[in-house]
Design a protein around this motif. Structure first.
Motif, PDB file in Angstrom:
ATOM      1  N   TYR A 110      58.179  62.472  16.106  1.00  0.00           N
ATOM      2  CA  TYR A 110      56.801  61.980  16.168  1.00  0.00           C
ATOM      3  C   TYR A 110      56.002  62.285  14.899  1.00  0.00           C
ATOM      4  O   TYR A 110      55.320  61.393  14.368  1.00  0.00           O
ATOM      5  CB  TYR A 110      56.087  62.542  17.407  1.00  0.00           C
ATOM      6  N   PRO A 111      56.050  63.506  14.353  1.00  0.00           N
ATOM      7  CA  PRO A 111      55.308  63.752  13.101  1.00  0.00           C
ATOM      8  C   PRO A 111      55.842  62.912  11.935  1.00  0.00           C
ATOM      9  O   PRO A 111      55.059  62.450  11.097  1.00  0.00           O
ATOM     10  CB  PRO A 111      55.525  65.254  12.853  1.00  0.00           C
ATOM     11  N   PHE A 112      57.157  62.709  11.895  1.00  0.00           N
ATOM     12  CA  PHE A 112      57.757  61.898  10.827  1.00  0.00           C
ATOM     13  C   PHE A 112      57.259  60.458  10.904  1.00  0.00           C
ATOM     14  O   PHE A 112      56.900  59.854   9.882  1.00  0.00           O
ATOM     15  CB  PHE A 112      59.283  61.930  10.947  1.00  0.00           C
ATOM     16  N   LEU A 113      57.217  59.903  12.101  1.00  0.00           N
ATOM     17  CA  LEU A 113      56.754  58.528  12.270  1.00  0.00           C
ATOM     18  C   LEU A 113      55.261  58.406  11.967  1.00  0.00           C
ATOM     19  O   LEU A 113      54.809  57.378  11.454  1.00  0.00           O
ATOM     20  CB  LEU A 113      57.054  58.045  13.689  1.00  0.00           C
ATOM     21  N   ALA A 114      54.500  59.440  12.271  1.00  0.00           N
ATOM     22  CA  ALA A 114      53.066  59.413  11.950  1.00  0.00           C
ATOM     23  C   ALA A 114      52.839  59.366  10.442  1.00  0.00           C
ATOM     24  O   ALA A 114      51.900  58.726   9.965  1.00  0.00           O
ATOM     25  CB  ALA A 114      52.380  60.636  12.548  1.00  0.00           C
ATOM     26  N   LEU A 115      53.726  60.022   9.685  1.00  0.00           N
ATOM     27  CA  LEU A 115      53.621  60.011   8.226  1.00  0.00           C
ATOM     28  C   LEU A 115      54.196  58.735   7.609  1.00  0.00           C
ATOM     29  O   LEU A 115      53.922  58.427   6.449  1.00  0.00           O
ATOM     30  CB  LEU A 115      54.345  61.230   7.644  1.00  0.00           C
ATOM     31  N   ASN A 116      55.018  58.020   8.388  1.00  0.00           N
ATOM     32  CA  ASN A 116      55.665  56.793   7.896  1.00  0.00           C
ATOM     33  C   ASN A 116      55.428  55.663   8.892  1.00  0.00           C
ATOM     34  O   ASN A 116      56.355  55.201   9.569  1.00  0.00           O
ATOM     35  CB  ASN A 116      57.170  57.023   7.696  1.00  0.00           C
ATOM     36  N   PRO A 117      54.189  55.185   9.007  1.00  0.00           N
ATOM     37  CA  PRO A 117      53.825  54.228  10.064  1.00  0.00           C
ATOM     38  C   PRO A 117      54.447  52.853   9.908  1.00  0.00           C
ATOM     39  O   PRO A 117      54.386  52.052  10.855  1.00  0.00           O
ATOM     40  CB  PRO A 117      52.296  54.153   9.945  1.00  0.00           C
ATOM     41  N   LEU A 118      55.067  52.544   8.768  1.00  0.00           N
ATOM     42  CA  LEU A 118      55.675  51.227   8.582  1.00  0.00           C
ATOM     43  C   LEU A 118      57.111  51.169   9.098  1.00  0.00           C
ATOM     44  O   LEU A 118      57.719  50.106   9.124  1.00  0.00           O
ATOM     45  CB  LEU A 118      55.642  50.836   7.101  1.00  0.00           C
ATOM     46  N   ILE A 119      57.658  52.306   9.510  1.00  0.00           N
ATOM     47  CA  ILE A 119      58.992  52.305  10.119  1.00  0.00           C
ATOM     48  C   ILE A 119      58.878  51.833  11.562  1.00  0.00           C
ATOM     49  O   ILE A 119      58.046  52.324  12.328  1.00  0.00           O
ATOM     50  CB  ILE A 119      59.627  53.703  10.069  1.00  0.00           C
TER      51      ILE A 119
END
Length: 305
Positions: free
Chosen positions: A112-121
């Motif tokens: 979840y934190p990774f996706l929050a930092l990379n919202p285009l994935i």
């Protein structure tokens, strides 16, 4: 003119075996996928698929064109990843599979934190305890727990994974504490059935030793196996990432015997011959840092007491 959307639809149908499944993976309607397939076949001047009411199979032309199509899609994916890396951004679809319990307890909170930092994935994560085929099921990668022994896959170890023999204090009071491997033969076992075996394997100086205790219950889910052990139904061999909290709370007790279970890992894998995208490599790096090795969920000697 041949369009990349048609090639993508064709590859997805060929890998999944049906238009319905291809539509689900592409998040399109069946009619759109069928239309793109038909347009591609018109552009090529021949049929790529045999269509019956029960299944789809590749024609001779389809078999030949599939190999070219796979290379085309891979090259486009690599190109997109290279541009994204140069721009310092990660974007695009990413489809992964992981076990249910590990996904719920550890993978989700890590991602979840990774996706929050990379919202285009655009991540699609399927949680399933069955052994999926990473290639034919259309995944970019799978995360699994177990030994690493599939030579068809490119594998990255994320962290080690210790398995622990555990039972409730009440069960051990009633049936006694095993001290050596031979003692396990007289105990009730809670077996994991998804691997198709009802035994435990341990490492010894002379090689692997198989222990077949008395089966109390067989289950295909780690959460339920832990709950069965908590209920005093028998001994379970489970990963520390599942039973760690119960051990720390004193609800389950680790059984220390003279040998250790066979070594296992949390690992990510993708089909051999495909290059890992920038976003997939970024996920791997993030998970390794987040989990640690030994991982944060491991049980220490202090926890065992």
């Amino acid at each position: 003119m041949i369009r990349i959307e048609g090639i993508t639809a064709f590859v997805t149908v060929a890998e999944s075996g049906s238009v319905s499944e291809a539509a689900r993976r592409l998040r399109l309607s069946k009619s759109v996928v069928s239309e793109r397939l038909a347009e591609l076949e018109r552009s090529l001047g021949g049929a790529l698929l045999h269509r019956t009411t029960r299944k789809l199979t590749l024609t001779e032309d389809g078999t030949a064109f599939l190999q070219r199509s796979l290379r085309i899609i891979e090259e486009i994916s690599i190109g997109v990843s290279e541009i994204a890396e140069r721009r310092g951004t990660l974007s695009g679809p990413l489809r992964m599979s992981a076990p249910v319990t590990f996904g719920r307890m550890h993978l989700g909170p890590a991602l979840y934190p990774f996706l929050a930092l990379n919202p285009l994935i655009e991540l699609v994560l399927d949680l399933d305890d069955r052994r999926v085929d990473v290639s034919s099921d259309g995944y970019d990668a799978i995360i699994r727990h177990g030994p690493i022994n599939d030579s068809r896959l490119v594998v990255w170890k994320l962290c080690s994974s210790r398995r622990l023999l555990v039972a409730s204090p009440d069960y051990l009071r009633r049936y006694g504490m095993p001290k050596v491997l031979a003692d396990l033969d007289d105990h009730k076992a809670i077996f994991y059935t998804n691997r198709g075996v009802t035994d435990w394997r341990f490492q010894t100086p002379g090689g692997a030793v198989v222990v077949r205790a008395q089966q109390a219950i067989g289950m295909n889910n780690g959460d339920m196996m832990r709950d069965a052990a908590l209920a005093g139904l028998g001994i379970a061999l489970l990963p520390a990432f599942i039973v760690g909290p119960s051990v720390r709370e004193g609800l389950l007790q680790i059984i220390d015997i003279d040998h250790q279970p066979e070594e296992e890992f949390i690992y990510m894998a993708h089909p051999e011959g495909r290059n890992a995208s920038a976003k997939l490599r970024a996920v791997i790096d993030h998970l390794r840092i987040t989990f640690g090795d030994p991982p944060y969920w491991d049980v220490t000697n202090k926890d065992k007491a």
